[in-house]
Write a protein that holds these residues in place. Structure first.
Motif, PDB file in Angstrom:
ATOM      1  N   VAL A 184       0.763  -1.078  -0.045  1.00 53.60           N
ATOM      2  CA  VAL A 184       0.036  -0.150   0.082  1.00 53.60           C
ATOM      3  C   VAL A 184       0.995   1.133   0.090  1.00 53.60           C
ATOM      4  O   VAL A 184       1.887   1.202   0.859  1.00 53.60           O
ATOM      5  CB  VAL A 184      -0.938  -0.082   1.390  1.00 53.60           C
ATOM      6  CG1 VAL A 184      -1.716   1.411   1.314  1.00 53.60           C
ATOM      7  CG2 VAL A 184      -1.898  -1.207   1.161  1.00 53.60           C
ATOM      8  N   GLU A 185       0.617   2.279  -0.902  1.00 48.20           N
ATOM      9  CA  GLU A 185       1.314   3.370  -1.090  1.00 48.20           C
ATOM     10  C   GLU A 185       0.985   4.410  -0.069  1.00 48.20           C
ATOM     11  O   GLU A 185       0.054   4.503   0.359  1.00 48.20           O
ATOM     12  CB  GLU A 185       1.581   4.083  -2.444  1.00 48.20           C
ATOM     13  CG  GLU A 185       2.117   3.091  -3.540  1.00 48.20           C
ATOM     14  CD  GLU A 185       3.284   3.355  -3.548  1.00 48.20           C
ATOM     15  OE1 GLU A 185       3.742   4.320  -3.014  1.00 48.20           O
ATOM     16  OE2 GLU A 185       4.187   2.404  -4.154  1.00 48.20           O
ATOM     17  N   ALA A 186       1.985   5.144   0.470  1.00 49.39           N
ATOM     18  CA  ALA A 186       1.613   6.234   1.425  1.00 49.39           C
ATOM     19  C   ALA A 186       2.905   7.263   1.393  1.00 49.39           C
ATOM     20  O   ALA A 186       3.627   6.964   0.987  1.00 49.39           O
ATOM     21  CB  ALA A 186       1.466   5.694   2.813  1.00 49.39           C
ATOM     22  N   THR A 187       2.609   8.558   1.534  1.00 51.86           N
ATOM     23  CA  THR A 187       3.677   9.257   1.707  1.00 51.86           C
ATOM     24  C   THR A 187       3.660  10.045   3.215  1.00 51.86           C
ATOM     25  O   THR A 187       2.892   9.744   3.916  1.00 51.86           O
ATOM     26  CB  THR A 187       2.961  10.685   1.083  1.00 51.86           C
ATOM     27  OG1 THR A 187       3.957  11.705   0.961  1.00 51.86           O
ATOM     28  CG2 THR A 187       1.596  11.208   1.459  1.00 51.86           C
ATOM     29  N   GLY A 188       4.736  10.721   3.608  1.00 53.69           N
ATOM     30  CA  GLY A 188       5.087  10.962   4.844  1.00 53.69           C
ATOM     31  C   GLY A 188       4.009  12.283   5.567  1.00 53.69           C
ATOM     32  O   GLY A 188       3.707  13.059   4.591  1.00 53.69           O
ATOM     33  N   ALA A 221       5.053  14.808  -4.339  1.00 53.41           N
ATOM     34  CA  ALA A 221       4.504  14.446  -5.700  1.00 53.41           C
ATOM     35  C   ALA A 221       3.875  13.069  -5.912  1.00 53.41           C
ATOM     36  O   ALA A 221       4.589  12.393  -5.172  1.00 53.41           O
ATOM     37  CB  ALA A 221       5.478  15.061  -6.770  1.00 53.41           C
ATOM     38  N   VAL A 222       3.036  12.992  -6.647  1.00 52.35           N
ATOM     39  CA  VAL A 222       2.253  11.608  -6.732  1.00 52.35           C
ATOM     40  C   VAL A 222       2.354  11.376  -8.293  1.00 52.35           C
ATOM     41  O   VAL A 222       2.181  12.141  -9.430  1.00 52.35           O
ATOM     42  CB  VAL A 222       0.705  11.666  -6.503  1.00 52.35           C
ATOM     43  CG1 VAL A 222       0.138  10.209  -6.671  1.00 52.35           C
ATOM     44  CG2 VAL A 222       0.833  12.126  -5.315  1.00 52.35           C
ATOM     45  N   ILE A 223       3.022  10.247  -8.357  1.00 51.54           N
ATOM     46  CA  ILE A 223       3.302   9.675  -9.716  1.00 51.54           C
ATOM     47  C   ILE A 223       2.526   8.269 -10.156  1.00 51.54           C
ATOM     48  O   ILE A 223       2.538   7.544  -9.335  1.00 51.54           O
ATOM     49  CB  ILE A 223       5.012   9.432  -9.888  1.00 51.54           C
ATOM     50  CG1 ILE A 223       5.800  10.655  -9.686  1.00 51.54           C
ATOM     51  CG2 ILE A 223       5.269   9.015 -11.532  1.00 51.54           C
ATOM     52  CD1 ILE A 223       7.061  10.507  -9.681  1.00 51.54           C
ATOM     53  N   GLY A 224       2.090   8.409 -11.202  1.00 49.58           N
ATOM     54  CA  GLY A 224       1.249   7.313 -11.672  1.00 49.58           C
ATOM     55  C   GLY A 224       1.727   6.747 -12.977  1.00 49.58           C
ATOM     56  O   GLY A 224       2.275   7.319 -13.934  1.00 49.58           O
ATOM     57  N   SER A 225       1.622   5.177 -13.320  1.00 50.24           N
ATOM     58  CA  SER A 225       2.188   4.822 -14.421  1.00 50.24           C
ATOM     59  C   SER A 225       1.650   3.153 -14.499  1.00 50.24           C
ATOM     60  O   SER A 225       0.781   2.965 -13.841  1.00 50.24           O
ATOM     61  CB  SER A 225       3.741   4.519 -14.259  1.00 50.24           C
ATOM     62  OG  SER A 225       4.253   4.045 -15.641  1.00 50.24           O
ATOM     63  N   THR A 241       1.436   3.629  -8.340  1.00 52.75           N
ATOM     64  CA  THR A 241       1.341   4.945  -7.978  1.00 52.75           C
ATOM     65  C   THR A 241       2.412   5.126  -6.939  1.00 52.75           C
ATOM     66  O   THR A 241       2.563   4.330  -6.049  1.00 52.75           O
ATOM     67  CB  THR A 241       0.048   5.209  -7.178  1.00 52.75           C
ATOM     68  OG1 THR A 241      -1.254   4.944  -7.931  1.00 52.75           O
ATOM     69  CG2 THR A 241      -0.052   6.596  -6.768  1.00 52.75           C
ATOM     70  N   LEU A 242       3.548   6.064  -7.029  1.00 53.74           N
ATOM     71  CA  LEU A 242       4.442   6.510  -6.267  1.00 53.74           C
ATOM     72  C   LEU A 242       4.156   7.638  -5.665  1.00 53.74           C
ATOM     73  O   LEU A 242       3.659   8.423  -6.194  1.00 53.74           O
ATOM     74  CB  LEU A 242       5.720   6.321  -7.308  1.00 53.74           C
ATOM     75  CG  LEU A 242       6.166   5.147  -8.015  1.00 53.74           C
ATOM     76  CD1 LEU A 242       7.320   5.426  -8.616  1.00 53.74           C
ATOM     77  CD2 LEU A 242       6.337   3.811  -7.486  1.00 53.74           C
ATOM     78  N   LEU A 245       2.314  12.717 -13.623  1.00 54.18           N
ATOM     79  CA  LEU A 245       2.865  13.345 -12.418  1.00 54.18           C
ATOM     80  C   LEU A 245       1.872  14.554 -11.925  1.00 54.18           C
ATOM     81  O   LEU A 245       1.527  15.397 -12.759  1.00 54.18           O
ATOM     82  CB  LEU A 245       4.252  14.137 -12.702  1.00 54.18           C
ATOM     83  CG  LEU A 245       4.910  14.958 -11.672  1.00 54.18           C
ATOM     84  CD1 LEU A 245       5.479  14.273 -10.324  1.00 54.18           C
ATOM     85  CD2 LEU A 245       5.976  15.917 -12.202  1.00 54.18           C
ATOM     86  N   MET A 246       1.710  14.591 -10.668  1.00 57.99           N
ATOM     87  CA  MET A 246       0.811  15.397  -9.957  1.00 57.99           C
ATOM     88  C   MET A 246       1.653  16.338  -8.864  1.00 57.99           C
ATOM     89  O   MET A 246       2.165  15.691  -8.175  1.00 57.99           O
ATOM     90  CB  MET A 246      -0.371  14.953  -9.390  1.00 57.99           C
ATOM     91  CG  MET A 246      -1.482  15.941  -8.711  1.00 57.99           C
ATOM     92  SD  MET A 246      -2.769  15.065  -8.071  1.00 57.99           S
ATOM     93  CE  MET A 246      -2.012  14.652  -6.474  1.00 57.99           C
TER      94      MET A 246
END
Length: 630
Positions: free
Chosen positions: A107-111, A481-485, A517-518, A389-390
């Motif tokens: 599961v992706e998460a950000t700080g 930033a959020v990156i999707g691919s 999603t990164l 990229l967002m």
């Protein structure tokens, strides 16, 4: 070639590419089910990843039944009913996930804190969604004891392409709204873990949740708590709906911090205790242990009950499965523990190959007025990959769209060339001071085995003195930033398919493409900061001067000054001795004179008293003689 790129980007942004397919008819044995799972994966660099997942699925039928819950927390059901929420994601994370060495997380998460939600209702508008969005954040601020109440229009955006809904509902998609916000300053601690565990059917009394000890969780190198809620409805039968609540806890332990002399570890060593049983309300309770890659260096004690080989996108992963319900079937079972025994005399682990796509983010420039935000995306795959990229830039940082550049270079070069990539997708919403953040979304094709550097120039604003935080010199945060691919292969890919809800649903779940999603690193910007210590210094100096001046002035104005006459003392030693003797003799003589005077006064007073007594006696005798003659 341009048509192929456009088609690839179109597939990337379409809901079908993200796994949003029609859900078949639901089949349930009961109205509510609860599952608890634990995944343990040894990572490179003496790290261990433990992933907890607690899933509750409730087939509620019509909306009136949302007020009668059993396993699902009632507060979750009321939120879905009150705020028209169809999908909700909340993440509270401390630390940074290392993609290059650890691969991709489940599961992706950000700080910090991250929150996004989907709203759907026929009567919703943008203004009404903004109000419900802030109310929703305030509600979960109280539920999770987090600072989500700081979510407002100044740090919220409406993503256009990066997020796609994971819920299914029959109706017009034009009435679906999404909101996204992040609070990178949020710190995760025990006060967030305790209410998070209270949402579980068994709480922390039994089951896998007993291993989540705050003393061991917050000492990890990376820990993340997540809450995910979505509504799934059958397209043919609108009354056939369910609510899916997924609570996740993703931890990364550093064995060196555990004071391990070797690479051996166990559940008791990681969590401070063994497993005392399973949740009685759980339909399944399982532990999955990765056996190949970094896990093949260890020997498990006890051995797994079964082994499962999963092939995802041409990548094989071997897992050992422990069924906790079978482990505690016999009465009087003791604490259950799993030990990983590594090879003796070799404490180093081999590093894994980097994933197909990863990214980093940093600041360029110097000073506190101007700068550049740089995001570097690397493609290690042998085919081009589509990238979206967002960026969410806060209002106190002005971004200039005309300075947006996308440079590229092959992996074997160290410096970027003058070649620029053209973006096929662009969405830009400029920010407004103290009202709206800057919203930027771009899409482009990243060539094979190359890196792209996305830069944009920014200006830093001078804030009002009340807008600075208490630690103003620490800096201000810019969210990640959020990156999707879309990945054509499943190497280092461990995310669950969108149509699945258990970890076992990811076994042999090969697909034409894998949605990825990164999250990048958050940035700290040093804004122009006034010298907040100057008022403190002025106050201290002024108070010191007043204190020093007040004492002498007050004493001079209030005290009575008496000048004493000083006697001359001879300087010669002999004369000093004679002076002291004469002074003592004079004092004694004066003392004797005073004593004699006092004695005389006392004697005089005594004689007077005796005379008075004699006069009284004479008077009495005379009165008696008169009475006798009469």
């Amino acid at each position: 070639m341009i048509a192929e790129l456009a088609l690839t980007l179109l597939l990337l942004l379409s809901p079908l590419a993200l796994g949003q397919t029609q859900i078949p008819q639901f089949q349930y044995q009961t109205d509510e089910q609860f599952h608890e799972e634990l995944v343990v994966r040894p990572l490179a660099g003496d790290h261990v990843n433990t992933y907890f997942q607690f899933t509750t699925r409730w087939h509620y039928g019509v909306h009136k039944n949302l007020y009668h819950t059993q396993l699902t927390p009632r507060v979750i059901a009321e939120i879905l009913q009150t705020y028209d929420v169809k999908e909700l994601h909340i993440g509270l994370t401390q630390g940074l996930w290392r993609y290059e060495t650890w691969g991709y997380p489940i599961v992706e998460a950000t700080g910090g804190a991250e929150l996004w939600a989907w709203f759907s209702s026929p009567n919703l508008t943008d203004d009404s969604v903004n109000k419900q969005w802030m109310r929703l954040a305030n509600v979960f601020s109280g539920i999770l004891c987090a600072s989500l109440n700081f979510v407002d229009n100044t740090n919220s955006i409406a993503p256009k392409h990066i997020f796609r809904p994971q819920f299914m509902e029959s109706g017009n998609r034009s009435h679906q709204f999404v909101r996204y916000a992040t609070l990178p300053r949020e710190i995760v601690c025990t006060e967030n873990l305790t209410p998070w565990k209270k949402l579980l059917p068994c709480g922390s009394a039994s089951g896998l949740a007993t291993l989540l000890n705050s003393g061991y969780i917050h000492n990890t190198k990376y820990h993340s708590l997540g809450v995910k809620v979505r509504t799934l409805c059958d397209s043919d039968d609108p009354s056939n709906c369910l609510v899916e609540l997924t609570q996740t806890a993703n931890l990364v332990y550093d064995l060196k911090l555990l004071e391990q002399s070797n690479t051996d570890f166990s559940l008791r060593r990681l969590f401070g205790m063994g497993l005392n049983g399973y949740c009685e309300m759980a339909s399944s309770s399982k532990i999955y242990v990765q056996l190949n890659e970094q896990g093949e260096r260890f020997q498990l004690t006890p051995t797994p009950q079964e082994e499962v080989l999963s092939t995802v996108g041409g990548h094989n992963v071997l897992f050992g499965v422990y069924d906790i319900q079978q482990q505690f079937e016999e009465p009087g079972a003791r604490l259950f523990n799993i030990a990983w025994l590594g090879p003796k005399g070799n404490s180093k682990r081999e590093h894994t190959s980097p994933p197909p796509l990863y990214a980093h983010r940093y600041l360029l420039g110097n000073g506190q007025k101007h700068g550049r935000i740089a995001t570097e995306v690397t493609n290690t795959h042998y085919e081009p990959l589509p990238v979206v990229l967002m960026e969410l830039v806060p209002w106190y940082v002005h971004a200039y769209l005309h300075t947006l550049r996308i440079s590229s270079k092959p992996q074997h070069l160290h410096e970027y060339t003058s070649n620029e990539l053209k973006f096929s997708l662009l969405h830009y919403a400029p920010g407004k001071q103290r009202e709206l953040p800057t919203h930027l979304e771009i899409g482009f094709m990243l060539p094979a085995r190359s890196s792209a550097l996305i830069t944009i120039e920014v200006d830093y604003l001078l804030l009002k003195w009340l807008e600075y935080p208490p630690d103003a010199n620490h800096g201000h945060y810019i969210g990640s930033a959020v990156i999707g691919s879309q990945l054509p292969i499943g190497r280092n890919y461990t995310a669950l398919p969108l149509e699945g809800y258990l970890f076992q649903d990811s076994f042999n779940a090969s697909q034409p493409a894998y949605a990825l999603t990164l999250r990048t690193e958050a940035l700290i910007v040093s804004l122009p900061t006034p010298d907040f210590s100057m008022p403190y210094n002025v106050i201290c100096l002024a108070c010191t001067v007043v204190a020093l001046a007040f004492g002498p002035i007050h004493s001079v104005a209030t005290k009575l000054i008496i000048v004493e006459r000083q006697t001359t003392i001879p300087r010669n030693l002999l004369r000093k001795v004679v002076h002291k003797l004469t002074s003592r003799f004079s004092r004694r003589s004066t003392n004797t004179v005073l004593n004699e005077q006092q004695n005389n006064e006392q004697n005089g007073k005594g004689k007077e008293k005796e005379n008075e007594q004699e006069e009284k006696q004479l008077d009495q005798t005379q009165s008696c003689d008169k009475q006798a003659h009469m």
